[in-house]
Design an enzyme around this catalytic site. Structure first.
Site, PDB file in Angstrom:
ATOM      1  N   ASP A  34       0.901  -1.316   0.006  1.00  0.00           N
ATOM      2  CA  ASP A  34      -0.031  -0.102   0.007  1.00  0.00           C
ATOM      3  C   ASP A  34       0.794   1.154   0.050  1.00  0.00           C
ATOM      4  OD1 ASP A  34       0.623  -0.378   2.905  1.00  0.00           O
ATOM      5  OD2 ASP A  34      -1.466   0.115   3.465  1.00  0.00           O
ATOM      6  N   LEU A 125      -5.313  -7.535  13.190  1.00  0.00           N
ATOM      7  CA  LEU A 125      -6.772  -7.346  12.449  1.00  0.00           C
ATOM      8  C   LEU A 125      -7.428  -6.182  12.173  1.00  0.00           C
ATOM      9  CD1 LEU A 125      -8.204 -10.892  13.423  1.00  0.00           C
ATOM     10  CD2 LEU A 125      -6.790 -10.309  11.246  1.00  0.00           C
ATOM     11  N   SER A 128      -7.307  -0.820  15.852  1.00  0.00           N
ATOM     12  CA  SER A 128      -7.160   0.519  15.740  1.00  0.00           C
ATOM     13  C   SER A 128      -7.845   1.194  14.692  1.00  0.00           C
ATOM     14  CB  SER A 128      -5.781   1.050  15.937  1.00  0.00           C
ATOM     15  OG  SER A 128      -4.910   0.434  14.876  1.00  0.00           O
ATOM     16  N   ASP A 172      -5.770  -0.404   5.768  1.00  0.00           N
ATOM     17  CA  ASP A 172      -6.711  -0.722   6.842  1.00  0.00           C
ATOM     18  C   ASP A 172      -7.841   0.087   6.987  1.00  0.00           C
ATOM     19  OD1 ASP A 172      -4.551  -2.588   7.372  1.00  0.00           O
ATOM     20  OD2 ASP A 172      -3.644  -1.449   8.754  1.00  0.00           O
TER      21      ASP A 172
HETATM   22  C1  GLA Z   1      -0.117  -2.604   8.610  1.00  0.00           C
HETATM   23  C2  GLA Z   1      -0.448  -1.311   7.862  1.00  0.00           C
HETATM   24  C3  GLA Z   1      -1.091  -1.246   6.475  1.00  0.00           C
HETATM   25  C4  GLA Z   1      -0.059  -2.274   5.587  1.00  0.00           C
HETATM   26  C5  GLA Z   1       0.181  -3.548   6.085  1.00  0.00           C
HETATM   27  C6  GLA Z   1       1.220  -4.346   5.357  1.00  0.00           C
HETATM   28  O1  GLA Z   1      -1.661  -3.350   8.489  1.00  0.00           O
HETATM   29  O2  GLA Z   1      -1.273  -0.743   8.821  1.00  0.00           O
HETATM   30  O3  GLA Z   1      -1.117   0.077   5.883  1.00  0.00           O
HETATM   31  O4  GLA Z   1       1.095  -1.592   5.397  1.00  0.00           O
HETATM   32  O5  GLA Z   1       0.495  -3.424   7.408  1.00  0.00           O
HETATM   33  O6  GLA Z   1       0.475  -4.732   4.305  1.00  0.00           O
END
Ligand code: GLA
Length: 394
Positions: A34, A125, A128, A172
């Site tokens: 991302d 998961l 937050s 997320d």
């Molecule tokens: C965490 C970060 C996301 C992403 C993942 C890895 O969940 O919050 O933005 O970078 O790690 O894919």
């Protein structure tokens, strides 16, 4: 819901008016892509965070979480929102208020909110981000704000980046805000273009397994990886006009890789590029109903996260390895930031019980403690559920 309503009355001495539900998320493939301008393929889960809300007449707010009862009621005023370590979990909703107030001006009144989450804490998961989106929708609903879900997603990420100080990407918050029942989201993190892809798993189910390893160094390692891929991008930009690693095909990267002298930095960049292409291939496989190929790509993703990106560790590697040995498993990989947290596997529905039993035993023998399993449904994104009869449980 009745228990939560009663608890609200007990804590705040009044009745709540609105209930919001915000899911957790799991990423099926596209990890650490991302913030590298690539694609991700997450979905929202049927467990998440509930927020019961009652607007107040004054400018005070009072928060209470059933997950952190020892912290008691956390109170303050809307006119002075600052990150305070002693407010602990409440800094997440406070961060969202701060970002919203910077955009919409100071709100005329505060509220009492009771939070309850059934996302396992620290499992990776996104409890937050779930809390952040819950707070965003509280503000939208209470103040009837003209703000789209995608904007709320971005503002929630901003709260996490700037108020909390965690440099996460957009995945997320996007998965949680924009989730759709029985669909995963193919999101281009460069443009925020997205589409929903039906999760038609035909006799198979998503099984999440928690390593139960404490994720101690996760944040600093996460930032270290971001630094390494940024470094790789800057090197490649001396010879190309790309804006992110996500713009490169595997072949283009291979032709440029020699420019990156540091082997570690080169491996990190390779993961970011290859994982992005793998994600696109995986979504294509799923849409062609080639579940076996989707599973192979999940495994390739894990191998790349283990060997090139180096964010797995003994617990995640063991859990994936023993999962792949079981009957009825077509793919398994770590999910989320890594360094602990969860794996995601695709398992034949009629083999799930046996899978859990055998994986737990094998993992326990090697690691010394047991994993935890969650069989979740894929659910809608954050929403007001006041009048919804459905109560979601993990
Ligand atoms: C965490 C970060 C996301 C992403 C993942 C890895 O969940 O919050 O933005 O970078 O790690 O894919």
């Amino acid at each position: 819901m009745k228990t939560l309503a009663k608890k609200f009355e007990q804590i705040f001495g009044t009745t709540h008016e609105t209930t919001i539900f915000s899911p957790g998320r799991v990423n099926l493939i596209g990890e650490h892509t991302d913030y590298n301008g690539g694609h991700v393929f997450p979905c929202a889960l049927s467990f998440g965070t509930y927020a019961l809300v009652k607007p107040r007449q004054d400018q005070n707010y009072r928060f209470y979480s059933l997950n952190f009862e020892q912290e008691g009621v956390i109170a303050g005023t809307m006119t002075t929102i600052v990150n305070d370590p002693k407010d602990d979990w409440a800094n997440y909703p406070k961060g969202v208020i701060d970002v919203f107030q910077k955009q919409f001006g100071t709100f005329a009144h505060g509220f009492d909110i009771l939070f309850y989450g059934n996302i396992p804490n620290g499992a990776g998961l996104s409890s937050s981000a779930s809390l952040e989106l819950a707070m965003s929708v509280v503000l939208q609903e209470v103040f009837q704000l003209e703000v789209s879900m995608v904007e709320m997603v971005k503002m929630s990420q901003k709260a996490e980046n700037e108020f909390i100080g965690v440099n996460c990407g957009i995945m997320d918050q996007f998965a949680i805000g924009m989730g759709k029942a029985n669909h995963a989201i193919l999101l281009d993190c460069n443009t925020l273009n997205y589409r929903y892809s039906p999760l038609d798993l035909n006799g198979y189910q998503i099984v999440i397994a928690n390593t139960n390893k404490r994720r101690g160094l996760a944040d600093s390692k996460y930032n270290e990886r971001r630094g390494e891929t940024t470094q790789a991008l800057e090197i490649l930009q001396q010879e190309t006009s790309i804006h992110s690693l996500g713009e490169l095909t595997n072949e283009q990267f291979d032709a440029l890789a020699h420019l990156i002298a540091d082997e570690v930095v080169r491996k990190r960049a390779k993961h970011a590029v290859y994982e992005n292409q793998r994600t696109l291939a995986a979504v294509e496989a799923l849409e062609k109903k080639d579940l076996a190929h989707f599973g192979q790509l999940m495994v390739a993703s894990h191998v790349s996260l283990r060997d090139d990106y180096e964010v797995t560790g003994l617990e995640l590697d063991t859990l994936v390895r023993v999962s792949l040995l079981q009957d009825g498993v077509i793919g398994s990989r770590m999910t989320g930031a890594g360094f602990g947290g969860c794996t995601v596997s695709i398992v034949a529905k009629d083999q799930i019980e046996q899978f859990k039993e055998k994986v737990a035993k094998a993992y326990h023998e090697i690691i010394g403690y047991a994993p935890t399993f969650y069989v979740a449904d894929v659910a809608d994104g954050t929403r007001v559920i006041t009048n919804e009869a459905t109560v979601y449980t993990a």
